[in-house]
Design an enzyme around this catalytic site. Structure first.
Site, PDB file in Angstrom:
ATOM      1  N   ARG A  83       0.811  -0.988   0.016  1.00  0.00           N
ATOM      2  CA  ARG A  83       0.083  -0.055   0.189  1.00  0.00           C
ATOM      3  C   ARG A  83       0.883   1.287  -0.129  1.00  0.00           C
ATOM      4  O   ARG A  83       1.418   1.350   1.021  1.00  0.00           O
ATOM      5  CB  ARG A  83      -1.097  -0.023   1.289  1.00  0.00           C
ATOM      6  CG  ARG A  83      -1.932  -0.928   0.949  1.00  0.00           C
ATOM      7  CD  ARG A  83      -2.954  -1.212   2.311  1.00  0.00           C
ATOM      8  NE  ARG A  83      -3.809  -2.190   2.236  1.00  0.00           N
ATOM      9  CZ  ARG A  83      -4.410  -2.947   3.132  1.00  0.00           C
ATOM     10  NH1 ARG A  83      -4.617  -2.461   4.352  1.00  0.00           N
ATOM     11  NH2 ARG A  83      -5.227  -3.943   2.830  1.00  0.00           N
ATOM     12  N   SER A 182      -7.665  -0.811   1.208  1.00  0.00           N
ATOM     13  CA  SER A 182      -8.645  -0.795   2.182  1.00  0.00           C
ATOM     14  C   SER A 182      -9.193   0.186   2.998  1.00  0.00           C
ATOM     15  O   SER A 182      -9.986   0.858   1.967  1.00  0.00           O
ATOM     16  CB  SER A 182      -7.830  -1.977   3.453  1.00  0.00           C
ATOM     17  OG  SER A 182      -8.690  -2.099   4.254  1.00  0.00           O
ATOM     18  N   HIS A 183      -9.124   0.714   4.028  1.00  0.00           N
ATOM     19  CA  HIS A 183      -9.608   1.733   4.619  1.00  0.00           C
ATOM     20  C   HIS A 183      -8.837   2.806   4.594  1.00  0.00           C
ATOM     21  O   HIS A 183      -9.177   3.970   5.122  1.00  0.00           O
ATOM     22  CB  HIS A 183      -9.573   1.345   6.169  1.00  0.00           C
ATOM     23  CG  HIS A 183      -8.335   0.726   6.576  1.00  0.00           C
ATOM     24  ND1 HIS A 183      -7.708  -0.322   6.097  1.00  0.00           N
ATOM     25  CD2 HIS A 183      -7.365   1.242   7.288  1.00  0.00           C
ATOM     26  CE1 HIS A 183      -6.560  -0.652   6.967  1.00  0.00           C
ATOM     27  NE2 HIS A 183      -6.265   0.653   7.779  1.00  0.00           N
ATOM     28  N   ASP A 368     -15.530  -0.781   5.096  1.00  0.00           N
ATOM     29  CA  ASP A 368     -14.308   0.063   4.735  1.00  0.00           C
ATOM     30  C   ASP A 368     -14.405   0.003   3.095  1.00  0.00           C
ATOM     31  O   ASP A 368     -15.162  -0.471   2.411  1.00  0.00           O
ATOM     32  CB  ASP A 368     -12.946  -0.351   5.187  1.00  0.00           C
ATOM     33  CG  ASP A 368     -12.751  -1.865   5.087  1.00  0.00           C
ATOM     34  OD1 ASP A 368     -13.559  -2.736   4.529  1.00  0.00           O
ATOM     35  OD2 ASP A 368     -11.400  -2.092   4.919  1.00  0.00           O
ATOM     36  N   ASP A 370     -12.874  -1.652   0.879  1.00  0.00           N
ATOM     37  CA  ASP A 370     -12.848  -2.993   0.129  1.00  0.00           C
ATOM     38  C   ASP A 370     -13.884  -3.907   0.760  1.00  0.00           C
ATOM     39  O   ASP A 370     -13.955  -4.935   0.420  1.00  0.00           O
ATOM     40  CB  ASP A 370     -11.472  -3.553   0.061  1.00  0.00           C
ATOM     41  CG  ASP A 370     -10.803  -3.870   1.384  1.00  0.00           C
ATOM     42  OD1 ASP A 370     -11.281  -3.209   2.185  1.00  0.00           O
ATOM     43  OD2 ASP A 370     -10.309  -4.958   1.400  1.00  0.00           O
ATOM     44  N   ASP A 372     -14.483  -5.463   3.414  1.00  0.00           N
ATOM     45  CA  ASP A 372     -13.900  -6.544   4.458  1.00  0.00           C
ATOM     46  C   ASP A 372     -14.188  -6.088   6.044  1.00  0.00           C
ATOM     47  O   ASP A 372     -14.358  -7.136   6.758  1.00  0.00           O
ATOM     48  CB  ASP A 372     -12.705  -7.277   4.108  1.00  0.00           C
ATOM     49  CG  ASP A 372     -11.315  -6.406   4.086  1.00  0.00           C
ATOM     50  OD1 ASP A 372     -11.592  -5.082   4.343  1.00  0.00           O
ATOM     51  OD2 ASP A 372     -10.613  -6.934   4.061  1.00  0.00           O
ATOM     52  N   ARG A 373     -13.911  -4.959   6.361  1.00  0.00           N
ATOM     53  CA  ARG A 373     -14.293  -4.533   7.564  1.00  0.00           C
ATOM     54  C   ARG A 373     -15.596  -4.225   7.732  1.00  0.00           C
ATOM     55  O   ARG A 373     -16.454  -3.813   7.141  1.00  0.00           O
ATOM     56  CB  ARG A 373     -13.411  -3.294   7.932  1.00  0.00           C
ATOM     57  CG  ARG A 373     -11.947  -3.590   7.654  1.00  0.00           C
ATOM     58  CD  ARG A 373     -10.992  -2.309   8.240  1.00  0.00           C
ATOM     59  NE  ARG A 373      -9.607  -2.577   8.109  1.00  0.00           N
ATOM     60  CZ  ARG A 373      -8.719  -2.083   9.161  1.00  0.00           C
ATOM     61  NH1 ARG A 373      -9.101  -1.220   9.636  1.00  0.00           N
ATOM     62  NH2 ARG A 373      -7.418  -2.690   8.911  1.00  0.00           N
ATOM     63  N   THR A 436      -1.581 -10.379  14.212  1.00  0.00           N
ATOM     64  CA  THR A 436      -2.639  -9.512  13.368  1.00  0.00           C
ATOM     65  C   THR A 436      -2.390  -9.908  11.881  1.00  0.00           C
ATOM     66  O   THR A 436      -1.305  -9.946  11.496  1.00  0.00           O
ATOM     67  CB  THR A 436      -2.389  -8.058  13.440  1.00  0.00           C
ATOM     68  OG1 THR A 436      -2.618  -7.822  14.839  1.00  0.00           O
ATOM     69  CG2 THR A 436      -3.193  -7.190  12.753  1.00  0.00           C
ATOM     70  N   GLU A 455     -11.061  -9.739  14.638  1.00  0.00           N
ATOM     71  CA  GLU A 455      -9.945  -8.935  15.043  1.00  0.00           C
ATOM     72  C   GLU A 455     -10.477  -7.445  15.696  1.00  0.00           C
ATOM     73  O   GLU A 455     -11.567  -7.237  15.267  1.00  0.00           O
ATOM     74  CB  GLU A 455      -9.139  -8.525  13.945  1.00  0.00           C
ATOM     75  CG  GLU A 455      -8.541  -9.886  13.294  1.00  0.00           C
ATOM     76  CD  GLU A 455      -7.613  -9.467  11.903  1.00  0.00           C
ATOM     77  OE1 GLU A 455      -6.466  -9.614  12.160  1.00  0.00           O
ATOM     78  OE2 GLU A 455      -8.082  -8.991  11.046  1.00  0.00           O
ATOM     79  N   SER A 457      -9.643  -4.873  14.796  1.00  0.00           N
ATOM     80  CA  SER A 457      -9.484  -4.093  13.739  1.00  0.00           C
ATOM     81  C   SER A 457     -10.782  -3.900  12.687  1.00  0.00           C
ATOM     82  O   SER A 457     -10.772  -3.894  11.492  1.00  0.00           O
ATOM     83  CB  SER A 457      -8.273  -4.157  12.951  1.00  0.00           C
ATOM     84  OG  SER A 457      -8.222  -5.512  12.527  1.00  0.00           O
ATOM     85  N   LYS A 468     -11.866 -11.766   5.835  1.00  0.00           N
ATOM     86  CA  LYS A 468     -13.044 -10.960   6.518  1.00  0.00           C
ATOM     87  C   LYS A 468     -14.017 -10.623   5.774  1.00  0.00           C
ATOM     88  O   LYS A 468     -13.727 -10.272   4.436  1.00  0.00           O
ATOM     89  CB  LYS A 468     -12.211 -10.198   7.546  1.00  0.00           C
ATOM     90  CG  LYS A 468     -11.721  -8.914   6.993  1.00  0.00           C
ATOM     91  CD  LYS A 468     -11.010  -8.362   8.032  1.00  0.00           C
ATOM     92  CE  LYS A 468     -10.180  -6.945   7.552  1.00  0.00           C
ATOM     93  NZ  LYS A 468      -9.035  -7.091   7.363  1.00  0.00           N
TER      94      LYS A 468
HETATM   95  O1  LIG Z   1      -6.359  -3.199   5.997  1.00  0.00           O
HETATM   96  P1  LIG Z   1      -7.452  -4.320   5.943  1.00  0.00           P
HETATM   97  O2  LIG Z   1      -8.617  -4.195   6.084  1.00  0.00           O
HETATM   98  O3  LIG Z   1      -7.117  -5.473   4.588  1.00  0.00           O
HETATM   99  O4  LIG Z   1      -6.941  -5.388   7.235  1.00  0.00           O
HETATM  100  C1  LIG Z   1      -5.660  -5.968   7.467  1.00  0.00           C
HETATM  101  O5  LIG Z   1      -4.835  -5.169   8.409  1.00  0.00           O
HETATM  102  C2  LIG Z   1      -5.422  -5.357   9.703  1.00  0.00           C
HETATM  103  C3  LIG Z   1      -4.431  -4.774  10.641  1.00  0.00           C
HETATM  104  O6  LIG Z   1      -4.127  -3.406  10.319  1.00  0.00           O
HETATM  105  P2  LIG Z   1      -2.924  -2.591  11.080  1.00  0.00           P
HETATM  106  O7  LIG Z   1      -1.869  -3.668  10.715  1.00  0.00           O
HETATM  107  O8  LIG Z   1      -2.920  -1.358  10.683  1.00  0.00           O
HETATM  108  O9  LIG Z   1      -3.361  -2.807  12.609  1.00  0.00           O
HETATM  109  C4  LIG Z   1      -5.402  -6.927  10.026  1.00  0.00           C
HETATM  110  O10 LIG Z   1      -6.090  -6.855  11.267  1.00  0.00           O
HETATM  111  C5  LIG Z   1      -6.137  -7.697   9.024  1.00  0.00           C
HETATM  112  O11 LIG Z   1      -6.253  -8.933   9.158  1.00  0.00           O
HETATM  113  C6  LIG Z   1      -5.616  -7.389   7.514  1.00  0.00           C
HETATM  114  O12 LIG Z   1      -6.459  -8.017   6.663  1.00  0.00           O
HETATM  115 MG   LIG Z   2     -10.252  -3.744   4.359  1.00  0.00          MG
END
Ligand SMILES: O=P([O-])(O)O[C@H]1O[C@H](COP(=O)(O)O)[C@@H](O)[C@H](O)[C@H]1O
Ligand SMILES: [Mg+2]
Length: 651
Positions: A83, A182-183, A368, A370, A372-373, A436, A455, A457, A468
């Site tokens: 990213r 993602s977010h 979020d 994408d 998944d959150r 994580t 999680e 998060s 997720k």
């Molecule tokens: O960003 P996502 O939604 O793909 O989420 C991603 O990152 C999160 C942690 O984020 P950080 O390292 O910033 O605490 C993880 O919990 C998650 O399993 C992973 O898929």
């Molecule tokens: Mg995401």
């Protein structure tokens, strides 16, 4: 091979490419509208005209070019892929190097002849990136690429498509490039991202991401079919091309209907029965009851592409219950992170935050970028993600048909509160604590050890896929509400989200929990803070002296370490997965650096305290945790290291 389409499915004309299963008409080719092979063959009208596949000599041909390149620094994938700012991704060769490094990490024999899914949350630069990846796939011998219409597929939908979709010719996907940050915000000055998912539909394990990174440091060239014409990804259909190694196809399919159908079909495949994952009829009763009100905020991310189809068309919610459900390249200028800070509009609609609505809906949720959150809210009530997964697990067998025969086990990430542990213990379930990153759950699920995981998060999911799933989490909560209210919808008093959570605390105790995020801190300063916290772990006497000096009412630290995980399935070891301070009364402080940012560093501080006494579980969490927060900030010298007097986000 002969195959056909219903004649009425003709949708539009493409003059440039041969699109298979199409009727030729002079120099133009007519495309057909279909979603995927299950529908295609199930709906096949006996009177449909059968067409032969286009002849090789009719197809647009392409050449393979080897482009000289050189390593570019900083291409190490984070928690969930690479990213970076769009400006970084659009540098010459940047995306190309990463994609070629991925192909090389997978090995030529796996790539040749494979089927790849390429799509994402539709953020700025996605469309260009998709064309580049299509051209590089063609040049690397990929047989076919599947793209969601307009390049849109949520991360959970990609996982479902990789696992379950069968192409018109019987093909199955071998992996996927998911284009999302993602977010993180999107737009020309914001973030872009890419990650690779494997054949099981889950993120590549560390073994592969490490190889990708090593390859980015030695890359000398990449392969690309420069003369391959741009594929129209706005139109459903198949484009056929011919290259030095044979035929190459790009299929564009309807992202939403595939996801919905696959979710329903899945249970049939697994259980040989005709239940869906969720009881849609029961949820529909709840959503259409005048007593129940609902609100869903996609934060202008890709969840919007699914929300209308699922919540409105399938389940009968009012269209007015959808907020920000049109996917936008820049998420409308917002930060598509479903938490109390960034999901402002939903938060106030739910009667929380600065300008609370005076008559909030019963249930609210956000996703979020994408999808998944998820964030789950009740009327004037926030459900912490750690509680959310525990509550779903505690109610799953009764309320969610997919789990009716039992749960195989449950899992959470290390910084997530121990609310799930208590449920697992109570229900005598297998339990796992992993680092994580969703990829760690995938191994457990593939081995049949875990059904539900979550999680802190804002990630919750199950073994129906290997990511997720934000919409799944909402449907899980709606299922629990529908189940608890099945006899109350004719005028009885509704069991609310708040009632369910409070009842859970009364039964299992409450884990007061909060997370402080310090975003975009100087990376060097963040590293120093973490090193200092590790050093302090070797002198707990000193640590306890500091603690007592700050708050005499906080208990002593009994143990401190850096979390290390040995995967019970493949034996792989992951070190340095977060700094833990474990207190005598069961409280915890955890410090971690985020692995999903694109610039600087984000320090995450997780604070948790367990309260078993039911008469003390109703306090405001910030108030209950204030002593521990004070200790954490002083112990870590947060202000001294970072210059920050307050976090950017508190959840
Ligand atoms: O960003 P996502 O939604 O793909 O989420 C991603 O990152 C999160 C942690 O984020 P950080 O390292 O910033 O605490 C993880 O919990 C998650 O399993 C992973 O898929
Ligand atoms: Mg995401």
């Amino acid at each position: 091979m002969l195959w056909g389409y219903e004649p009425n499915s003709v949708s539009h004309i493409h003059p440039h490419q041969v699109r298979s299963g199409q009727e030729t008409c002079g120099s133009n080719y007519i495309c057909c509208r279909h979603s995927h092979s299950h529908t295609l063959f199930a709906n096949l009208n006996p009177s449909a005209i059968l067409f032969s596949l286009p002849k090789i000599e009719d197809m647009v041909t392409f050449k393979i070019t080897r482009v000289e390149s050189a390593p570019i620094d900083g291409q190490k994938p984070g928690t969930s892929g690479l990213r970076k700012k769009v400006k970084v991704f659009t540098q010459p060769h940047y995306l190309h190097n990463f994609v070629q490094s991925t192909f090389n990490a997978l090995s030529a024999e796996k790539v040749k002849g494979s089927t790849l899914v390429v799509s994402g949350d539709g953020r700025y630069y996605s469309k260009d990136a998709i064309q580049i990846i299509i051209k590089m796939s063609a040049a690397n011998g990929v047989r076919r690429v599947w793209v969601g219409q307009n390049g849109l597929l949520s991360t959970p939908a990609v996982s479902a498509v990789v696992r379950e979709r069968v192409g018109a010719d019987g093909s199955k996907a071998n992996g996927a490039f998911i284009l999302t940050a993602s977010h993180n915000p999107g737009g020309p000055n914001e973030d872009f991202g890419i990650k690779y998912n494997m054949e099981n539909g889950g993120p590549a394990p560390e073994g592969i991401t490490d190889k990708i990174y090593e390859n980015t440091k030695t890359i000398k060239e990449y392969l690309i079919a420069e003369d391959l014409p741009e594929v129209d990804i706005s139109a459903i259909g198949i484009s056929n091309f011919s290259g030095p190694e044979g035929q190459f196809d790009v299929e564009v399919f309807d992202a939403a209907s595939d996801y919905v159908k696959l979710m329903k079909l899945l249970i049939k495949l697994l259980c040989y029965c005709f239940r869906s994952i969720f009881d849609f009829q029961l949820i529909q009763k709840l959503l259409t009851s005048p007593q129940f009100t609902f609100c869903y905020d996609a934060l202008s991310g890709v969840a919007g592409a699914y929300a209308k189809r699922i919540f409105v068309e399938e389940l009968g919610a009012k269209e007015s219950s959808l907020l920000n459900c049109i996917p936008k390249e820049d998420f409308g200028g917002g930060h598509p992170d479903p938490n109390l800070t960034y999901a402002k509009e939903l938060v106030s609609r739910m009667g929380l935050g600065k300008n609370p609505n005076s008559d909030p809906p019963e249930f609210g949720a956000a996703a979020d970028g994408d999808a998944d959150r998820n964030m789950i809210l009740g009327k004037r009530f926030f459900v912490t993600p750690s509680d959310s997964v525990a509550i779903i697990a505690a109610n799953a067998v009764q309320a969610i048909p997919y789990f009716s025969s039992d749960l195989k086990g449950v899992a959470r990430s290390m910084p997530t509160s121990a609310a799930l542990d208590v449920v697992a213990n109570h229900l005598n379930l297998k339990f796992f604590e992993v680092p994580t990153g969703w990829k760690f759950f995938g191994n457990l699920m593939d081995a049949g050890l875990c059904s539900i995981c979550g999680e802190e998060s804002f990630g919750t999911g199950s073994d129906h896929i290997r990511e997720k799933d934000g919409i799944w989490a909402v449907l899980a909560w709606l299922s629990i509400l529908a189940y608890k209210n099945k006899d109350n919808l004719n005028g009885g008093e509704l069991v609310t989200v708040e009632d369910i959570v409070k009842q859970h605390w009364a039964t299992f105790g409450r884990h007061y929990y909060t997370r402080y995020d310090y975003e975009n801190v100087d990376a060097g300063a963040a590293k120093e803070l973490m090193a200092y916290l590790v050093k302090m772990q070797s002198s707990l006497g000193e640590v306890n002296k500091i603690i007592k000096g700050v708050r005499s009412d906080v208990s002593n630290v009994a143990n401190a370490d850096e979390f290390e995980y040995k995967d019970p399935v493949d034996g792989s070891i992951s070190k340095h997965q977060g700094i833990r301070y474990l207190f005598e009364d069961g409280s915890r402080l955890v410090f971690r650096l985020s692995g999903t940012g694109s610039e600087g560093a984000t320090i995450r501080l997780y604070i948790e305290q367990y309260e078993k006494d039911p008469s003390k579980t109703g306090r405001d969490s910030q108030e209950a945790l204030a002593p521990l927060v004070e200790v954490a900030l002083k112990l870590s010298k947060m202000q001294e290291f970072t210059g920050r007097t307050a976090p950017t986000v508190i959840t």
